[in-house]
Design a protein around this motif. Structure first.
Motif, mmCIF file in Angstrom:
data_model
loop_
_atom_site.group_PDB
_atom_site.id
_atom_site.type_symbol
_atom_site.label_atom_id
_atom_site.label_comp_id
_atom_site.label_asym_id
_atom_site.label_seq_id
_atom_site.Cartn_x
_atom_site.Cartn_y
_atom_site.Cartn_z
ATOM 1 N N LYS A 3 5.403 -3.948 -3.547
ATOM 2 C CA LYS A 3 4.531 -3.339 -2.538
ATOM 3 C C LYS A 3 4.082 -4.366 -1.508
ATOM 4 O O LYS A 3 4.084 -4.114 -0.311
ATOM 5 C CB LYS A 3 3.313 -2.700 -3.198
ATOM 6 N N SER A 37 -4.365 0.282 2.330
ATOM 7 C CA SER A 37 -4.260 1.665 1.878
ATOM 8 C C SER A 37 -5.114 1.829 0.635
ATOM 9 O O SER A 37 -5.028 1.029 -0.300
ATOM 10 C CB SER A 37 -2.800 1.999 1.570
ATOM 11 N N LYS A 38 -5.931 2.837 0.587
ATOM 12 C CA LYS A 38 -6.887 3.020 -0.513
ATOM 13 C C LYS A 38 -6.302 3.760 -1.709
ATOM 14 O O LYS A 38 -7.014 4.195 -2.580
ATOM 15 C CB LYS A 38 -8.124 3.778 -0.013
ATOM 16 N N ASP A 39 -4.995 3.892 -1.777
ATOM 17 C CA ASP A 39 -4.377 4.619 -2.889
ATOM 18 C C ASP A 39 -3.869 3.652 -3.961
ATOM 19 O O ASP A 39 -2.700 3.615 -4.280
ATOM 20 C CB ASP A 39 -3.246 5.513 -2.396
ATOM 21 N N THR A 99 -2.546 -6.769 0.077
ATOM 22 C CA THR A 99 -1.998 -5.654 -0.691
ATOM 23 C C THR A 99 -1.996 -5.982 -2.178
ATOM 24 O O THR A 99 -2.437 -5.175 -3.006
ATOM 25 C CB THR A 99 -0.568 -5.320 -0.214
ATOM 26 N N ASN A 155 -1.066 0.135 9.800
ATOM 27 C CA ASN A 155 -0.864 1.121 8.742
ATOM 28 C C ASN A 155 0.201 2.145 9.104
ATOM 29 O O ASN A 155 0.684 2.865 8.255
ATOM 30 C CB ASN A 155 -2.165 1.859 8.424
ATOM 31 N N GLU A 156 0.530 2.231 10.365
ATOM 32 C CA GLU A 156 1.535 3.199 10.801
ATOM 33 C C GLU A 156 2.876 2.508 10.960
ATOM 34 O O GLU A 156 3.147 1.877 11.963
ATOM 35 C CB GLU A 156 1.112 3.833 12.124
ATOM 36 N N VAL A 174 4.969 -4.498 2.659
ATOM 37 C CA VAL A 174 3.958 -4.530 3.717
ATOM 38 C C VAL A 174 4.136 -5.777 4.580
ATOM 39 O O VAL A 174 4.134 -5.703 5.806
ATOM 40 C CB VAL A 174 2.537 -4.475 3.117
#
Length: 137
Positions: free
Chosen positions: A101, A86-88, A67, A126-127, A105
């Motif tokens: 962040k 996550s691609k954001d 991350t 991811n969920e 995670v």
């Protein structure tokens, strides 16, 4: 008889004890002497490091590292788990924001790995349940 002593294979009386080499299965992590896995990453163009936390499992530490690395280096970064990032990515995050962040995670993955007891299944990391909605009391 010349060389006879060198050709005979004799078992050694005391087996060699290999030195304890901790397994380093992922990039950016290491194992402490007492068994915890830790992650940290060096800031680009600086000598300082961003501490990403201490975790029970190497996967959680590696996910925290991924991350942070993704937020620092972008989509071209060499990740441990590229399918789970996550691609954001937000450009220009501070070291504190990246640390926050990454530790979120890592803590979620660590909780999933240690609390679920389903080591044989491969969960979708991811969920994650939202912390506000997961409290049922």
């Amino acid at each position: 008889m010349d060389g006879a002593c060198c050709t005979a294979s004799s078992p050694t009386s005391s087996p060699e004890i290999p030195k304890r080499q901790p397994e380093k299965p992922y990039r950016g992590i290491r194992m402490r002497k007492w068994g915890k896995w830790v992650a940290e990453i060096r800031e680009p163009n600086k000598r300082s490091r961003i501490w990403l936390g201490s975790y029970s499992s190497p996967v959680a530490a590696a996910r925290a590292y991924d991350t942070a690395l993704f937020h620092l280096r972008g989509p071209s970064a060499r990740l441990n788990f590229p399918e789970f990032v996550s691609k954001d990515a937000a450009d220009g995050l501070s070291a504190a924001a990246i640390r926050k962040k990454a530790t979120e995670v890592g803590a979620r993955v660590d909780a999933m790995q240690t609390g679920s007891g389903r080591a044989s299944e491969k969960p979708d990391l991811n969920e994650f349940p939202c912390p506000e909605t997961s409290e049922e009391n």
